[in-house]
Design an enzyme around this catalytic site. Sequence first.
Site, PDB file in Angstrom:
ATOM      1  N   HIS A 141       3.963 -12.605   6.157  1.00 39.58           N
ATOM      2  CA  HIS A 141       3.341 -11.759   7.191  1.00 39.58           C
ATOM      3  C   HIS A 141       4.041 -10.403   7.284  1.00 39.58           C
ATOM      4  CE1 HIS A 141       1.160 -15.342   8.621  1.00 39.58           C
ATOM      5  NE2 HIS A 141       2.301 -15.977   8.434  1.00 39.58           N
ATOM      6  N   SER A 262       4.725  15.855  -4.978  1.00 44.85           N
ATOM      7  CA  SER A 262       3.914  16.478  -3.931  1.00 44.85           C
ATOM      8  C   SER A 262       3.898  17.979  -4.150  1.00 44.85           C
ATOM      9  CB  SER A 262       4.499  16.155  -2.545  1.00 44.85           C
ATOM     10  OG  SER A 262       3.916  16.961  -1.540  1.00 44.85           O
TER      11      SER A 262
END
Length: 431
Positions: A141, A262
């Site tokens: 989870h 980037s």
Amino acid sequence: MIERYSRDEMSSIWTDQNRYEAWLEVEILACEAWSELGYIPKEDVKKIRENAKVNVERAKEIEQETRHDVVAFTRQVSETLGDERKWVHYGLTSTDVVDTALSYVIKQANEILEKDLERFIDVLAAKAKKYQYTLMMGRTHGVHAEPTTFGVKMALWYTEMKRNLKRFKEVRKEIEVGKMSGAVGTFANIPPEIEAYVCEHLGIDTAAVSTQTLQRDRHAYYIATLALIATSMEKFAVEIRNLQKTETREVEEAFAKGQKGSSAMPHKRNPIGSENITGISRVIRGYITTAYENIPLWHERDISHSSAERIMLPDVTIALDYALNRFTNIVDRLTVYEDNMRNNIDKTYGLIFSQRVLLALINKGMVREEAYDKVQPKAMESWETKTPFRELIEQDSSITDVLSSEELDDCFDPKHHLNQVDTIFARAGLS
């Protein structure tokens, strides 16, 4: 498939030139088969084999008039022959040629894909063995659960891809099949011996029963299998993306000198390769619907599947070939930060050993509910106060009266989670 996500080896299989060459080979083999049965003079077959040539541009020019690609093809081929041209397409219907040749072309693509799969599996095996005992945090989870090893994670991927390879080999038997049974599949104007001869020489099987077409459940099964392979890779790629998050940073895709992450942020090193695999998998998986909708053709044949397959089959095989090669290189060159893996294990104050403490108390005679109710409050307090879990355990005399310091040492030893790693690797065939 667009050139950006294509490799020449696979793309060349799906060119018009190769498709027409496959059609021609089917036509020539059919002539040879007729000759074996005594229908066509061997000298004519020899001339056809030696002189028949494909000219894609000329065939397309003829197609402008015929509006039928196979008729245009046979007429173009006939232009390269003499009187023996009358035997070209003898007893055949268009789909005898098209479907059989398509299966032959798919076989060529499959040979590349199978090599791709085997190489990827080899890389996964090597990674698994290299990091067999490298402890890292197992997460359920998205939350720290118990330690595992990076090698076990790689072994998991290895066994999944082995299953995918097995499935791929099985689907090859279904898809690499030809048919030359005539206009409605009854062999009315062509004996089964022709089909058997042609398919044997192409290295493909024959369909036991067909209409004018091969049934498209075969192609749906094929596309679904390729989509499953792509989806397994996507699962692995998503794991790399999650493990490369800044706050985790347990693995990282190789970052080349001069590479940019980037246009705005010079510091960025992004998992763009794994993101690419995720996107390509979505495209491949999207074709499952197309493949399934191609199954219900009208009666003995229509061509509603044809336009879809001209797009779908090249796209899926080219994209999967590209993805397998790219992701194999990503995994092969993956940077593994073992120190960060160990540091992340220590981030949760020892809470990951709560089950070990629980089981130790049960082993000493405490009922499960009582043991659980003693351990859980200490775990919650550790979470909330950021106090080491063991420190809180040692402050509870109802626990320390049952478990000695040495027994607690054993509970909090992460190497306990390596005890069965060798067994797992042996079961995976990696010992």
